[in-house]
Scaffold this motif. Structure first.
Motif, PDB file in Angstrom:
ATOM      1  N   MET A   1       0.849  -1.186   0.000  1.00 34.02           N
ATOM      2  CA  MET A   1       0.000   0.000   0.000  1.00 34.02           C
ATOM      3  C   MET A   1       0.884   1.234   0.000  1.00 34.02           C
ATOM      4  O   MET A   1       1.847   1.321   0.761  1.00 34.02           O
ATOM      5  N   ALA A   2       0.562   2.200  -0.873  1.00 36.06           N
ATOM      6  CA  ALA A   2       1.362   3.409  -0.994  1.00 36.06           C
ATOM      7  C   ALA A   2       0.520   4.624  -0.646  1.00 36.06           C
ATOM      8  O   ALA A   2      -0.704   4.612  -0.777  1.00 36.06           O
ATOM      9  N   ILE A   3       1.197   5.681  -0.216  1.00 37.42           N
ATOM     10  CA  ILE A   3       0.539   6.956   0.017  1.00 37.42           C
ATOM     11  C   ILE A   3       0.737   7.811  -1.225  1.00 37.42           C
ATOM     12  O   ILE A   3       1.878   8.036  -1.672  1.00 37.42           O
ATOM     13  N   ILE A   4      -0.353   8.293  -1.800  1.00 35.76           N
ATOM     14  CA  ILE A   4      -0.291   9.047  -3.050  1.00 35.76           C
ATOM     15  C   ILE A   4      -1.087  10.334  -2.916  1.00 35.76           C
ATOM     16  O   ILE A   4      -1.853  10.528  -1.971  1.00 35.76           O
ATOM     17  N   ARG A   5      -0.921  11.190  -3.893  1.00 37.59           N
ATOM     18  CA  ARG A   5      -1.676  12.429  -3.916  1.00 37.59           C
ATOM     19  C   ARG A   5      -3.146  12.144  -4.169  1.00 37.59           C
ATOM     20  O   ARG A   5      -3.495  11.281  -4.976  1.00 37.59           O
ATOM     21  N   ASP A   6      -4.016  12.860  -3.482  1.00 39.65           N
ATOM     22  CA  ASP A   6      -5.462  12.740  -3.702  1.00 39.65           C
ATOM     23  C   ASP A   6      -5.779  13.267  -5.102  1.00 39.65           C
ATOM     24  O   ASP A   6      -5.395  14.384  -5.458  1.00 39.65           O
ATOM     25  N   TYR A   7      -6.438  12.430  -5.912  1.00 31.28           N
ATOM     26  CA  TYR A   7      -6.732  12.828  -7.289  1.00 31.28           C
ATOM     27  C   TYR A   7      -7.709  13.994  -7.366  1.00 31.28           C
ATOM     28  O   TYR A   7      -7.774  14.708  -8.367  1.00 31.28           O
ATOM     29  N   SER A   8      -8.478  14.223  -6.302  1.00 28.63           N
ATOM     30  CA  SER A   8      -9.439  15.327  -6.311  1.00 28.63           C
ATOM     31  C   SER A   8      -8.927  16.571  -5.588  1.00 28.63           C
ATOM     32  O   SER A   8      -9.543  17.634  -5.676  1.00 28.63           O
ATOM     33  N   ASN A   9      -7.803  16.441  -4.884  1.00 24.81           N
ATOM     34  CA  ASN A   9      -7.238  17.570  -4.149  1.00 24.81           C
ATOM     35  C   ASN A   9      -5.726  17.403  -4.124  1.00 24.81           C
ATOM     36  O   ASN A   9      -5.192  16.538  -3.427  1.00 24.81           O
ATOM     37  N   ALA A  10      -5.041  18.241  -4.874  1.00 27.71           N
ATOM     38  CA  ALA A  10      -3.599  18.103  -5.038  1.00 27.71           C
ATOM     39  C   ALA A  10      -2.827  18.365  -3.756  1.00 27.71           C
ATOM     40  O   ALA A  10      -1.627  18.060  -3.674  1.00 27.71           O
TER      41      ALA A  10
END
Length: 340
Positions: free
Chosen positions: A1-10
């Motif tokens: 599991m990775a932590i990524i940028r929220d696609y709806s809120n940069a």
């Protein structure tokens, strides 16, 4: 599991969890039952010579009279064209450039795109073969939905299909007698010199449900303790997964087939198809060679896949094809069962 940028809120991050793959059911009962023999052929048309081997009872004669005269066997030729099933795809740089890989945060790559496209092609060919076999069993016709080949096994061999109405909507129907009618017809029409392992009934869900809930079946198993208890358990076909319920009754193994490959149920609703297991000379799939110079007059394989890279470096073409025809060489041994 990775932590990524929220696609709806940069400006926020979210957890990227394991992907959810929606995979269509891979129906393959006729493949699993092993009733079809496969044979590669070298041409696009096959011929079957039907030899009618008969005998005659010999009548007695007074010595000195002219003797009884023997006759030779009779024969006829049936020819069938093999349908052609091509499926192509291609890969271009735009399929990879700037694209995220499926189920990953990494950039996509050529190997993954190629594998994904080839997987779908293989699934499509396998589904088409199962669909074609089911159609042959269901109504006796060769699968060629665009009409490039038109073959009706019953018409080709001069056979009228046997129908047995099980009248499952009538509580007093003698289902054992109906089973005996099916068994007797198949036994009388094998005409191959073979012995059968057993007879199976491939049932639509509505036929199967009506069968196991019929008063005759309920009464037969009311006080009988066994591994198959239709009133208490979900029955599984031996050697098959839990998608295929089965029930042994009246000398027939009834198997439920819920298969649908995108163009409708594989067995007509409210009906069943009865056929023998163990015959090596009744159901055949013939595979013809691919439409390539290197494969002319070679023995056909189940499916072919070819890859061609453009000399300009702008495209990779993937070509595939399967050339096959399914045939019932003894269509009289398939009996149509109806529920009403």
């Amino acid at each position: 599991m990775a932590i990524i940028r929220d696609y709806s809120n940069a400006f926020e991050v979210i957890d990227y969890t394991e992907e959810l793959n929606i995979i269509p059911n891979q129906w393959g009962l006729f493949q699993a039952l092993g009733i079809f023999n496969s044979e590669g052929v070298t041409q696009n048309t096959i011929a079957i010579e039907e030899i009618n081997k008969t005998f005659g009872l010999i009548k007695d004669k007074i010595r000195g009279e002219r003797n009884n005269v023997n006759k030779d066997y009779t024969r006829k030729i049936h020819t069938f064209p093999v349908p052609h099933f091509p499926l192509d795809d291609y890969i271009s740089p735009k399929d990879i450039q700037g694209k995220r890989a499926y189920g990953s945060e990494d950039v996509d790559n050529l190997a993954a795109v190629r594998a994904r496209k080839m997987e779908r092609i293989r699934w499509s060919h396998a589904a088409t073969l199962e669909r074609a076999r089911a159609q042959l069993i269901n109504n006796g016709t060769v699968y060629a939905p665009n009409g490039t080949v038109v073959v009706d096994a019953y018409a080709s061999f001069g056979i009228t299909r046997e129908d047995v109405n099980f009248a499952l909507g009538v509580g007093t129907t003698d289902l054992i007698a109906k089973c005996e009618e099916v068994i007797a017809h198949i036994q009388d029409n094998m005409l191959s010199g073979e012995t059968m392992d057993r007879i199976v009934g491939i049932c639509s869900p509505t036929f199967f449900s009506a069968l196991i809930s019929h008063a005759t079946v309920k009464e037969a198993y009311k006080y009988y303790q066994s591994q198959q208890e239709p009133l208490r358990t979900r029955l599984n076909a031996p050697g098959l997964d839990a998608r295929y319920r089965s029930f042994d009754f009246g000398g027939i193994l009834f198997i439920e087939y819920r298969g649908d490959l995108g163009d409708g149920a594989l067995i007509t609703a409210g009906e069943a198809r009865f056929l023998p297991l163990g015959s090596m000379d009744t159901f055949y799939t013939y595979f013809a060679p691919a439409e390539k110079f290197d494969l002319v007059n070679t023995i056909g394989q189940e499916a072919y896949m070819f890859e061609y890279r453009s000399p300009k470096g702008d495209k990779i073409e993937i070509e595939s094809e399967s050339n096959f025809i399914n045939l019932m060489r003894r269509p009289a041994v398939v009996v149509r069962g109806t529920s009403s």
